[in-house]
Design a protein around this motif. Structure first.
Motif, PDB file in Angstrom:
ATOM      1  N   VAL A 146       3.015  57.887  67.060  1.00 31.77           N
ATOM      2  CA  VAL A 146       2.857  56.517  67.535  1.00 31.77           C
ATOM      3  C   VAL A 146       3.503  56.526  68.912  1.00 31.77           C
ATOM      4  O   VAL A 146       4.722  56.675  69.035  1.00 31.77           O
ATOM      5  CB  VAL A 146       3.530  55.494  66.604  1.00 31.77           C
ATOM      6  CG1 VAL A 146       3.478  54.111  67.217  1.00 31.77           C
ATOM      7  CG2 VAL A 146       2.877  55.519  65.227  1.00 31.77           C
TER       8      VAL A 146
ATOM      9  N   HIS B  84       3.690  48.892  67.400  1.00 30.10           N
ATOM     10  CA  HIS B  84       4.037  50.281  67.081  1.00 30.10           C
ATOM     11  C   HIS B  84       4.580  50.387  65.653  1.00 30.10           C
ATOM     12  O   HIS B  84       4.266  51.333  64.930  1.00 30.10           O
ATOM     13  CB  HIS B  84       5.091  50.830  68.056  1.00 30.10           C
ATOM     14  CG  HIS B  84       4.638  50.861  69.472  1.00 30.10           C
ATOM     15  ND1 HIS B  84       5.366  50.273  70.479  1.00 30.10           N
ATOM     16  CD2 HIS B  84       3.539  51.387  70.062  1.00 30.10           C
ATOM     17  CE1 HIS B  84       4.744  50.449  71.632  1.00 30.10           C
ATOM     18  NE2 HIS B  84       3.625  51.127  71.402  1.00 30.10           N
TER      19      HIS B  84
ATOM     20  N   THR C  55       4.827  55.256  72.365  1.00 27.92           N
ATOM     21  CA  THR C  55       5.382  54.102  73.065  1.00 27.92           C
ATOM     22  C   THR C  55       5.310  54.365  74.565  1.00 27.92           C
ATOM     23  O   THR C  55       4.833  55.414  74.986  1.00 27.92           O
ATOM     24  CB  THR C  55       6.846  53.872  72.630  1.00 27.92           C
ATOM     25  OG1 THR C  55       7.617  55.009  73.014  1.00 27.92           O
ATOM     26  CG2 THR C  55       6.947  53.640  71.131  1.00 27.92           C
TER      27      THR C  55
END
Length: 156
Positions: free
Chosen positions: A133, A145, A135
């Motif tokens: 995931v 997220h 960022t």
């Protein structure tokens, strides 16, 4: 298991701007740390530190820093550092591709890791990229997220 980076995940440009525009060693955004805590509470996941902070701080100090910023959860370890040679620079780099370091941690466990997600701003995950995931520096860890990580940990 949640493998987590710190810079650009638990802190961000917006957090730095709120702190006179400067990076403070050991500082984390309580908002992003709260999101991590919520994810841990919702999933029962344990945390493993993949951040380069593991090279500068002991595991106990990292736990203290996280707790100071509001984290509630269990940090069970750090990924190993796989040093590599940077061919362009001709020097040893303190850590290798993060995906290989995460895989080394997984491989070293006595019991199989049932589910995991990686929270990071870098994409050097090798074959583990589908578990990432991603960022970004501008915002760090956002609610979206957390939802993505929850889905991945839940088998989605």
């Amino acid at each position: 298991v949640i493998f987590i980076d710190f810079d650009e995940v638990l802190n961000s440009d917006s957090f730095f701007r709120a702190n006179a525009g400067r990076y403070v060693p050991g500082a984390l955004d309580p908002g992003t740390v709260g999101r991590l805590t919520a994810l841990v509470a919702r999933t029962g996941a344990k945390v493993v530190i993949a951040s380069t902070w593991r090279l500068d701080y002991t595991l106990e100090r990292i736990r203290e820093i996280l707790a100071k910023h509001g984290f509630v959860g269990e940090v069970i370890g750090v990924t190993p550092s796989i040093q590599r040679v940077d061919e362009d620079e001709g020097c040893i780099v303190r850590h290798g591709p993060r995906g290989l370091e995460i895989q080394a941690w997984i491989d070293a466990q006595p019991e199989p890791v049932e589910a995991f997600v990686i929270l990071d701003d870098q994409r050097d995950m090798e074959h583990l990229l589908p578990r990432l995931v991603c960022t970004d520096f501008a915002t760090g860890l956002l609610d979206a997220h957390v939802e993505d990580a929850f889905a991945r940990l839940s088998g989605g």
